[in-house]
Design an enzyme around this catalytic site. Sequence first.
Site, PDB file in Angstrom:
ATOM      1  N   ASP A 186      -5.752   5.960   1.021  1.00 32.68           N
ATOM      2  CA  ASP A 186      -5.709   4.535   0.665  1.00 32.68           C
ATOM      3  C   ASP A 186      -7.102   3.921   0.818  1.00 32.68           C
ATOM      4  O   ASP A 186      -7.875   4.287   1.713  1.00 32.68           O
ATOM      5  CB  ASP A 186      -4.724   3.804   1.586  1.00 32.68           C
ATOM      6  CG  ASP A 186      -4.582   2.347   1.205  1.00 32.68           C
ATOM      7  OD1 ASP A 186      -3.745   2.043   0.345  1.00 32.68           O
ATOM      8  OD2 ASP A 186      -5.328   1.508   1.755  1.00 32.68           O
ATOM      9  N   HIS A 222       0.834  -1.210   0.000  1.00 36.49           N
ATOM     10  CA  HIS A 222       0.000   0.000   0.000  1.00 36.49           C
ATOM     11  C   HIS A 222       0.864   1.254   0.000  1.00 36.49           C
ATOM     12  O   HIS A 222       0.528   2.247  -0.643  1.00 36.49           O
ATOM     13  CB  HIS A 222      -0.928   0.001   1.231  1.00 36.49           C
ATOM     14  CG  HIS A 222      -2.012  -1.026   1.149  1.00 36.49           C
ATOM     15  ND1 HIS A 222      -3.319  -0.716   0.858  1.00 36.49           N
ATOM     16  CD2 HIS A 222      -1.978  -2.371   1.271  1.00 36.49           C
ATOM     17  CE1 HIS A 222      -4.046  -1.827   0.830  1.00 36.49           C
ATOM     18  NE2 HIS A 222      -3.243  -2.850   1.083  1.00 36.49           N
ATOM     19  N   SER A 226       3.706  -6.293  -7.848  1.00 39.51           N
ATOM     20  CA  SER A 226       4.645  -7.227  -8.475  1.00 39.51           C
ATOM     21  C   SER A 226       4.225  -7.537  -9.907  1.00 39.51           C
ATOM     22  O   SER A 226       5.062  -7.596 -10.814  1.00 39.51           O
ATOM     23  CB  SER A 226       4.730  -8.526  -7.663  1.00 39.51           C
ATOM     24  OG  SER A 226       5.324  -8.271  -6.414  1.00 39.51           O
ATOM     25  N   GLN A 243      13.354  -5.189  -5.938  1.00 35.91           N
ATOM     26  CA  GLN A 243      12.680  -6.046  -6.924  1.00 35.91           C
ATOM     27  C   GLN A 243      12.593  -5.422  -8.312  1.00 35.91           C
ATOM     28  O   GLN A 243      12.819  -6.087  -9.325  1.00 35.91           O
ATOM     29  CB  GLN A 243      11.270  -6.387  -6.427  1.00 35.91           C
ATOM     30  CG  GLN A 243      10.467  -7.174  -7.429  1.00 35.91           C
ATOM     31  CD  GLN A 243       9.239  -7.792  -6.797  1.00 35.91           C
ATOM     32  OE1 GLN A 243       9.347  -8.607  -5.899  1.00 35.91           O
ATOM     33  NE2 GLN A 243       8.074  -7.409  -7.259  1.00 35.91           N
TER      34      GLN A 243
HETATM   35  N1  UDP Z   1       9.368  -5.600  -2.729  1.00 34.62           N
HETATM   36  C1  UDP Z   1      10.712  -5.342  -2.889  1.00 34.62           C
HETATM   37  N2  UDP Z   1      11.599  -6.180  -2.313  1.00 34.62           N
HETATM   38  C2  UDP Z   1      11.248  -7.267  -1.587  1.00 34.62           C
HETATM   39  C3  UDP Z   1       9.859  -7.546  -1.450  1.00 34.62           C
HETATM   40  C4  UDP Z   1       8.953  -6.688  -2.034  1.00 34.62           C
HETATM   41  O1  UDP Z   1      11.095  -4.367  -3.546  1.00 34.62           O
HETATM   42  O2  UDP Z   1      12.119  -7.978  -1.095  1.00 34.62           O
HETATM   43  C5  UDP Z   1       8.403  -4.636  -3.301  1.00 34.62           C
HETATM   44  C6  UDP Z   1       7.847  -5.078  -4.626  1.00 34.62           C
HETATM   45  O3  UDP Z   1       8.690  -4.647  -5.674  1.00 34.62           O
HETATM   46  C7  UDP Z   1       6.490  -4.384  -4.631  1.00 34.62           C
HETATM   47  C8  UDP Z   1       6.089  -4.354  -3.166  1.00 34.62           C
HETATM   48  O4  UDP Z   1       7.302  -4.516  -2.424  1.00 34.62           O
HETATM   49  O5  UDP Z   1       6.615  -3.063  -5.100  1.00 34.62           O
HETATM   50  C9  UDP Z   1       5.167  -5.492  -2.793  1.00 34.62           C
HETATM   51  O6  UDP Z   1       3.890  -5.226  -3.261  1.00 34.62           O
HETATM   52  P1  UDP Z   1       2.975  -6.349  -3.891  1.00 34.62           P
HETATM   53  O7  UDP Z   1       1.683  -5.672  -4.203  1.00 34.62           O
HETATM   54  O8  UDP Z   1       3.642  -7.016  -5.011  1.00 34.62           O
HETATM   55  O9  UDP Z   1       2.799  -7.430  -2.758  1.00 34.62           O
HETATM   56  P2  UDP Z   1       2.584  -7.387  -1.164  1.00 34.62           P
HETATM   57  O10 UDP Z   1       3.936  -7.343  -0.574  1.00 34.62           O
HETATM   58  O11 UDP Z   1       1.751  -6.191  -0.835  1.00 34.62           O
HETATM   59  O12 UDP Z   1       1.892  -8.678  -0.883  1.00 34.62           O
END
Ligand code: UDP
Length: 461
Positions: A115, A18, A359, A339
């Site tokens: 949000d 978020h 993602s 990521q």
């Molecule tokens: N992310 C990252 N590194 C990590 C884990 C997650 O950069 O080790 C980032 C990913 O690139 C994304 C966000 O965290 O921008 C995760 O959001 P997503 O909606 O994919 O999944 P959530 O973590 O909310 O389940």
Amino acid sequence: MSDAVVHVALLHSAGAGHLTPCLRLAALLVNRHCRVTLISPHPTVSMAESNLLSRFHSAFPQVSLLPFHLLPLDASTANSDDPFFLGFEAIRRSSHLLPSLLASVSPPISVFLCDVSLISPVLPITETLRIPFYILFPSCARMFSLFSSVPRFISSISELDFVDIPGVSAIPRSSIPPPLLHPDNVFANILKEDSPKLPKTRGILMNSFEAIETNALESLNTGKVVKDMPPVFPIGPIMPCEFEKNETQQTNSSIVKWLNDQSPGSVVYVSFGSRVGMSSEQIREIGNGLLKTRFKFLWVVKGKKVDKDEEDDLEEVLGAELMKRLKSKGLVVKEWVDQSEILSYSSVGGFVSHCGWNSVLEAAWHAVPILGWPQMGDHKVNAEAMELSGMGMWKREWGWAGEKVVKGEEIGDAIDEMMKNEGFKMKAEELKLAARKAVGGGGSTELAIQKVINEWKKMNH
Ligand code: UDP
């Protein structure tokens, strides 16, 4: 009034999924000459969030930070064991503190952007203050269609095999976020309380774009899904920014060096986002699966939902023998990685993802096909949207997290199937081009952003 006077207050919610799009949006608005005040609930649930926030503030000192100190939440009064859902609830229950916080803001706020998890408690405050209220929706348009249809189906949910949404393909019961099927859960209560309020908001800023969700976006904006819905502005993909890079992090530089040495399309990247912790048994099966596939891998292991709780080291989780074999074939890490940067490397040919929507969009931006492995919440609905877009596949029989332990053999086979599929690659390339066109001059995303900012400017007069 001049353009620069549009003053947007942004209130984020709990969890990196978020926070990240909210900070990216703040950067985007600053770059379009809006003044931005970030209302930041404190404390955050995870370290990933606090690290991201401090990097953002160093990069954007012109964004005013309004710390929003949360009252402690007695978890026994909220029906959930998910720290992030409890985070939503803590913000909601502290929302009566917002008016005095907002009274200190100068110049006056033109627009309140909040949000999606915080609608009911914040809407009346903005109504009293006569500030136009907009929502940032960080998931996909398909999920928003489900969310906005809650009042229509919730009373009959125990009898439904699927939710039929006009203009959007049916969502099977098995894909509905599980808390919605347990009506007393905190998350279900938020959706039930907030969904009927959507028509009272002025607009929805959606992190999606036309080429990836053509039907769902069109159906939302032509009133097919819900008649009196405010406009949905498809402002995605809200793309990664420089501030997200952690230059000092050792892990990322060794990952980047390793990725550089691999041949194009030869590596599968495995990560389940910021808030999925897997059982040790399932983690070991993933390890076995990665040994079975013919591809190299970069695997981010996560054993706990919240990063602050991670105490075991990798070898403890995987065992010395498995760890040794894995190390000879790929990279395994157990900490936060960058990521978006990883996905940008041409050696990355596929992504095993839980299908968090950020993602999925980051993979589309870099043309990386996905093998979806949804775990919880909106993941299956997102996986359906991802599969409908043509950039990947997911295995329905793997179920939700904890329903079964998926064996390494199946995981390895599925990875090979996804990595070898030329159709996914072609579609992912098309989406990459479409995403870049959308955010460029005259593109659909850029037009949606300009439209909403112009709307705010007019309101400001
Ligand atoms: N992310 C990252 N590194 C990590 C884990 C997650 O950069 O080790 C980032 C990913 O690139 C994304 C966000 O965290 O921008 C995760 O959001 P997503 O909606 O994919 O999944 P959530 O973590 O909310 O389940």
